[in-house]
Design a protein around this motif. Structure first.
Motif, mmCIF file in Angstrom:
data_model
loop_
_atom_site.group_PDB
_atom_site.id
_atom_site.type_symbol
_atom_site.label_atom_id
_atom_site.label_comp_id
_atom_site.label_asym_id
_atom_site.label_seq_id
_atom_site.Cartn_x
_atom_site.Cartn_y
_atom_site.Cartn_z
ATOM 1 N N ASP A 106 0.812 -0.808 0.286
ATOM 2 C CA ASP A 106 -0.395 0.038 0.238
ATOM 3 C C ASP A 106 0.657 1.093 -0.060
ATOM 4 O O ASP A 106 0.605 2.375 -0.421
ATOM 5 C CB ASP A 106 -0.714 -0.113 1.455
ATOM 6 N N GLU A 107 1.945 1.269 0.548
ATOM 7 C CA GLU A 107 2.855 2.842 1.018
ATOM 8 C C GLU A 107 4.093 1.675 0.102
ATOM 9 O O GLU A 107 4.889 0.708 1.281
ATOM 10 C CB GLU A 107 3.139 2.947 1.931
ATOM 11 N N SER A 124 0.914 5.515 -3.358
ATOM 12 C CA SER A 124 0.520 5.480 -1.937
ATOM 13 C C SER A 124 -0.413 5.388 -1.932
ATOM 14 O O SER A 124 -1.023 6.131 -2.509
ATOM 15 C CB SER A 124 1.171 7.098 -1.345
ATOM 16 N N SER A 126 -2.608 6.192 0.767
ATOM 17 C CA SER A 126 -3.421 6.835 1.461
ATOM 18 C C SER A 126 -3.195 8.322 0.755
ATOM 19 O O SER A 126 -3.642 9.144 0.904
ATOM 20 C CB SER A 126 -2.429 7.082 2.446
#
Length: 340
Positions: A106-107, A124, A126
């Motif tokens: 996710d990152e 990213s 987020s």
């Protein structure tokens, strides 16, 4: 945020439409007889790869970083549908070498840097971003940015058993529309066309020692449609025992497909392929035009690999939507056998 490994070494298999706590270090890897594998043997068993494909006008560009524990691999290519392969690079080495590959789907910022090459993948969820920077062999330069998040594109993210004691997490999405894209080869800018699109694949975990797959993917504007885009990722023989790796997207709406059937001639891969499912959701024909392949028979690894460039025609029936029919969408198929 859901953890992929729960108490008592329970792997939380499923479809992940939210961010994950990728707590892979909490997993106890077992051998055939259920005895724990530790230390360097566990480290070497963790495999990951990230691939981005770019459908850009008359060109298809692919780039990937691969971490196999005992070795690393970085490759890139530029295929011209009119002139054939224009550029191909394949760099392998022992261990991680100059490849930095964080274990987080996710990152991350994946970085490969040598005296001649630089490749960076940044993602990213987020911040809803995906970016790539490449300068390879002093010939190929690429810069792209794209908005990419779980709500924007509904990627397919599944966690499956690879065998009774191993697992694989994968995230696939197509099509992604870049905000910016520049491609140069030998100092000349390549025209990406009016509507370039991306394919995305991140996979990692404790894969089977022997891994095989059939794969098909494409990402494109719909012919004759000004704004509609379509993409697909279909796979077989990989990790579909629980949750399939099959999906297609019309616009940004995802339709999951339970299982796909591949009908092709293994002795002549240039014969037309058919990819379909029993429910009538997918019925595609693929006409190969060219391929890139590799044969490796080494001490630790074996690979028998063919990736084919060509065109898809057929129909997709989105869940709750209208039938989508098309001809001549450019994309890829793959037939891969590996011991790694």
């Amino acid at each position: 945020m859901k953890r992929i490994i729960g108490p008592n070494n329970k792997v939380n298999y499923g479809v992940y439409d939210e961010l994950v706590d990728f707590n892979y270090k909490d997993f106890r890897l077992m051998n055939f007889f259920g005895k724990e594998i530790k230390g360097i043997r566990k480290y070497l068993a963790l495999h990951m790869f990230n691939y981005i494909g770019i459908n850009a006008g008359d060109y298809f560009v692919g780039l990937a970083a691969v971490r196999l524990g005992y070795m690393h691999l970085v490759f890139a290519y530029v295929y011209d549908y009119n002139q054939g392969m224009l550029f191909e690079m394949d760099k392998k080495g022992p261990g991680k070498g100059k490849l930095i590959f964080p274990v987080n789907p996710d990152e991350y910022s994946i970085n490969y840097s040598t005296a001649k090459d630089r490749l960076i993948f940044v993602k990213s969820h987020s911040r809803n971003t995906l970016a790539l920077q490449a300068c390879l062999d002093g010939r190929l330069e690429i810069s792209l940015t794209a908005p990419y998040g779980l709500e924007q594109y509904q990627p397919l993210r599944v966690l499956n058993p690879s065998d009774p004691y191993r697992w694989t997490f994968t995230e696939k999405c197509s099509p992604i529309v870049p905000d910016t894209l520049e491609i140069s080869l030998d100092g000349n800018k390549l025209d990406p066309g009016p509507a370039p699109t991306l394919l995305y694949d991140w996979s990692g975990g404790y894969l089977r020692r022997e891994t095989n797959w059939y794969w098909a993917a494409f990402s494109s504007p719909l012919p004759g449609e000004d704004e509609e885009i379509v993409g697909a990722n279909f796979a077989a023989l990989t990790n579909e025992s629980f949750f399939s790796e099959n999906a297609f997207w019309v616009g940004k709406e995802r339709t999951r497909v339970a299982r796909c059937i591949y009908d092709f001639n293994q002795t002549d891969l240039y014969q037309p392929w058919r990819i379909w499912d029993e429910d009538g959701t997918v019925d595609l024909h693929f006409v190969p035009q060219a391929d890139r392949g590799e044969r490796i028979n080494a001490f630790l690894i074996k690979s028998n690999f063919n990736q084919l460039f060509g065109t898809f025609s057929g129909k997709l029936h989105p869940k709750g939507g209208e039938l989508v029919e098309f001809e001549g969408i450019r994309g890829l198929t793959e037939f891969h056998r590996a011991v790694w």
